[in-house]
Design a protein around this motif. Sequence first.
Motif, PDB file in Angstrom:
ATOM      1  N   ALA A 111     -85.430 -23.390  39.086  1.00 52.30           N
ATOM      2  CA  ALA A 111     -85.210 -22.151  38.349  1.00 52.30           C
ATOM      3  C   ALA A 111     -83.736 -21.766  38.340  1.00 52.30           C
ATOM      4  CB  ALA A 111     -86.048 -21.030  38.960  1.00 52.30           C
ATOM      5  N   LEU A 112     -83.037 -21.954  39.455  1.00 54.75           N
ATOM      6  CA  LEU A 112     -81.611 -21.648  39.491  1.00 54.75           C
ATOM      7  C   LEU A 112     -80.812 -22.584  38.589  1.00 54.75           C
ATOM      8  CD1 LEU A 112     -80.881 -20.772  43.230  1.00 54.75           C
ATOM      9  CD2 LEU A 112     -80.782 -19.269  41.249  1.00 54.75           C
ATOM     10  N   LYS A 113     -81.181 -23.859  38.553  1.00 61.03           N
ATOM     11  CA  LYS A 113     -80.489 -24.805  37.664  1.00 61.03           C
ATOM     12  C   LYS A 113     -80.668 -24.414  36.208  1.00 61.03           C
ATOM     13  CE  LYS A 113     -80.681 -28.853  40.656  1.00 61.03           C
ATOM     14  NZ  LYS A 113     -81.250 -30.189  40.865  1.00 61.03           N
ATOM     15  N   ILE A 114     -81.854 -23.979  35.847  1.00 50.81           N
ATOM     16  CA  ILE A 114     -82.113 -23.548  34.463  1.00 50.81           C
ATOM     17  C   ILE A 114     -81.290 -22.291  34.149  1.00 50.81           C
ATOM     18  CG2 ILE A 114     -83.871 -22.631  32.906  1.00 50.81           C
ATOM     19  CD1 ILE A 114     -85.888 -24.440  34.465  1.00 50.81           C
ATOM     20  N   ALA A 115     -81.247 -21.347  35.102  1.00 51.77           N
ATOM     21  CA  ALA A 115     -80.523 -20.097  34.876  1.00 51.77           C
ATOM     22  C   ALA A 115     -79.024 -20.338  34.718  1.00 51.77           C
ATOM     23  CB  ALA A 115     -80.782 -19.135  36.031  1.00 51.77           C
ATOM     24  N   VAL A 116     -78.482 -21.255  35.485  1.00 50.44           N
ATOM     25  CA  VAL A 116     -77.050 -21.528  35.420  1.00 50.44           C
ATOM     26  C   VAL A 116     -76.683 -22.278  34.147  1.00 50.44           C
ATOM     27  CG1 VAL A 116     -75.196 -22.793  36.591  1.00 50.44           C
ATOM     28  CG2 VAL A 116     -76.790 -21.450  37.915  1.00 50.44           C
ATOM     29  N   SER A 117     -77.627 -23.000  33.569  1.00 46.11           N
ATOM     30  CA  SER A 117     -77.337 -23.795  32.373  1.00 46.11           C
ATOM     31  C   SER A 117     -77.177 -22.953  31.108  1.00 46.11           C
ATOM     32  CB  SER A 117     -78.435 -24.840  32.166  1.00 46.11           C
ATOM     33  OG  SER A 117     -79.644 -24.198  31.796  1.00 46.11           O
ATOM     34  N   VAL A 118     -77.578 -21.689  31.136  1.00 42.71           N
ATOM     35  CA  VAL A 118     -77.456 -20.814  29.958  1.00 42.71           C
ATOM     36  C   VAL A 118     -75.996 -20.399  29.807  1.00 42.71           C
ATOM     37  CG1 VAL A 118     -78.157 -18.585  29.008  1.00 42.71           C
ATOM     38  CG2 VAL A 118     -79.814 -19.998  30.187  1.00 42.71           C
ATOM     39  N   PRO A 119     -75.457 -20.442  28.578  1.00 36.31           N
ATOM     40  CA  PRO A 119     -74.053 -20.065  28.362  1.00 36.31           C
ATOM     41  C   PRO A 119     -73.791 -18.598  28.723  1.00 36.31           C
ATOM     42  CG  PRO A 119     -75.008 -21.010  26.357  1.00 36.31           C
ATOM     43  CD  PRO A 119     -76.092 -20.907  27.352  1.00 36.31           C
ATOM     44  N   GLY A 120     -72.673 -18.349  29.380  1.00 35.28           N
ATOM     45  CA  GLY A 120     -72.269 -16.994  29.731  1.00 35.28           C
ATOM     46  C   GLY A 120     -72.624 -16.582  31.150  1.00 35.28           C
ATOM     47  N   VAL A 121     -73.407 -17.384  31.855  1.00 30.95           N
ATOM     48  CA  VAL A 121     -73.825 -17.024  33.213  1.00 30.95           C
ATOM     49  C   VAL A 121     -72.674 -17.273  34.181  1.00 30.95           C
ATOM     50  CG1 VAL A 121     -75.397 -17.576  35.105  1.00 30.95           C
ATOM     51  CG2 VAL A 121     -76.250 -17.477  32.766  1.00 30.95           C
ATOM     52  N   GLU A 122     -72.345 -16.241  34.972  1.00 31.33           N
ATOM     53  CA  GLU A 122     -71.291 -16.357  35.970  1.00 31.33           C
ATOM     54  C   GLU A 122     -71.850 -16.460  37.388  1.00 31.33           C
ATOM     55  OE1 GLU A 122     -68.766 -13.000  35.426  1.00 31.33           O
ATOM     56  OE2 GLU A 122     -68.150 -13.630  33.431  1.00 31.33           O
ATOM     57  N   ARG A 123     -73.013 -15.843  37.611  1.00 31.73           N
ATOM     58  CA  ARG A 123     -73.601 -15.846  38.949  1.00 31.73           C
ATOM     59  C   ARG A 123     -75.111 -15.774  38.822  1.00 31.73           C
ATOM     60  NH1 ARG A 123     -75.320 -12.459  43.084  1.00 31.73           N
ATOM     61  NH2 ARG A 123     -75.357 -10.629  41.777  1.00 31.73           N
ATOM     62  N   ALA A 124     -75.796 -16.564  39.630  1.00 30.71           N
ATOM     63  CA  ALA A 124     -77.259 -16.543  39.656  1.00 30.71           C
ATOM     64  C   ALA A 124     -77.714 -16.565  41.103  1.00 30.71           C
ATOM     65  CB  ALA A 124     -77.832 -17.737  38.908  1.00 30.71           C
TER      66      ALA A 124
END
Length: 133
Positions: free
Chosen positions: A20-33
């Motif tokens: 889930a963290l890998k998917i969240a970080v792969s979205v453009p614009g994400v700086e911190r998850a």
Amino acid sequence: MKQKIVIWVLMTCDKCRSKALKIAVSVPGVERASLTGEERDHVEVEGDCIDSVKLTRRLRKNMAHAVLVSVSEVKKPNPAPKPDPKPEPKPAPKQPELVRCVVAPPPCYHACPPYHCCEVVDSNMYDPSCTIL
């Protein structure tokens, strides 16, 4: 505009959490998850111009169940007030008192009373085996 998005995801193991963290970080614009919540089942994402719907759809597609909990703006903390540039004058340090120390001479090996000077009068007092003299 920085925003904070919280998504609840059905996660049962550590492998699911890392996925889930890998998917969240792969979205453009994400700086911190990060993972939050008591059971570490909320994915918290911060960044600029993140599409929350796109992120939720990706998590649903790969993780089976995801619910968008909240989307909020991250407000910058107010900077602390700066201290005055002019510090208060410090009081002048006190002058130390002058102390005169009197050092006693080392004890004499002839057993003279203290603070007296020794003079060798008898030559029999010298020990020829002594290496100091």
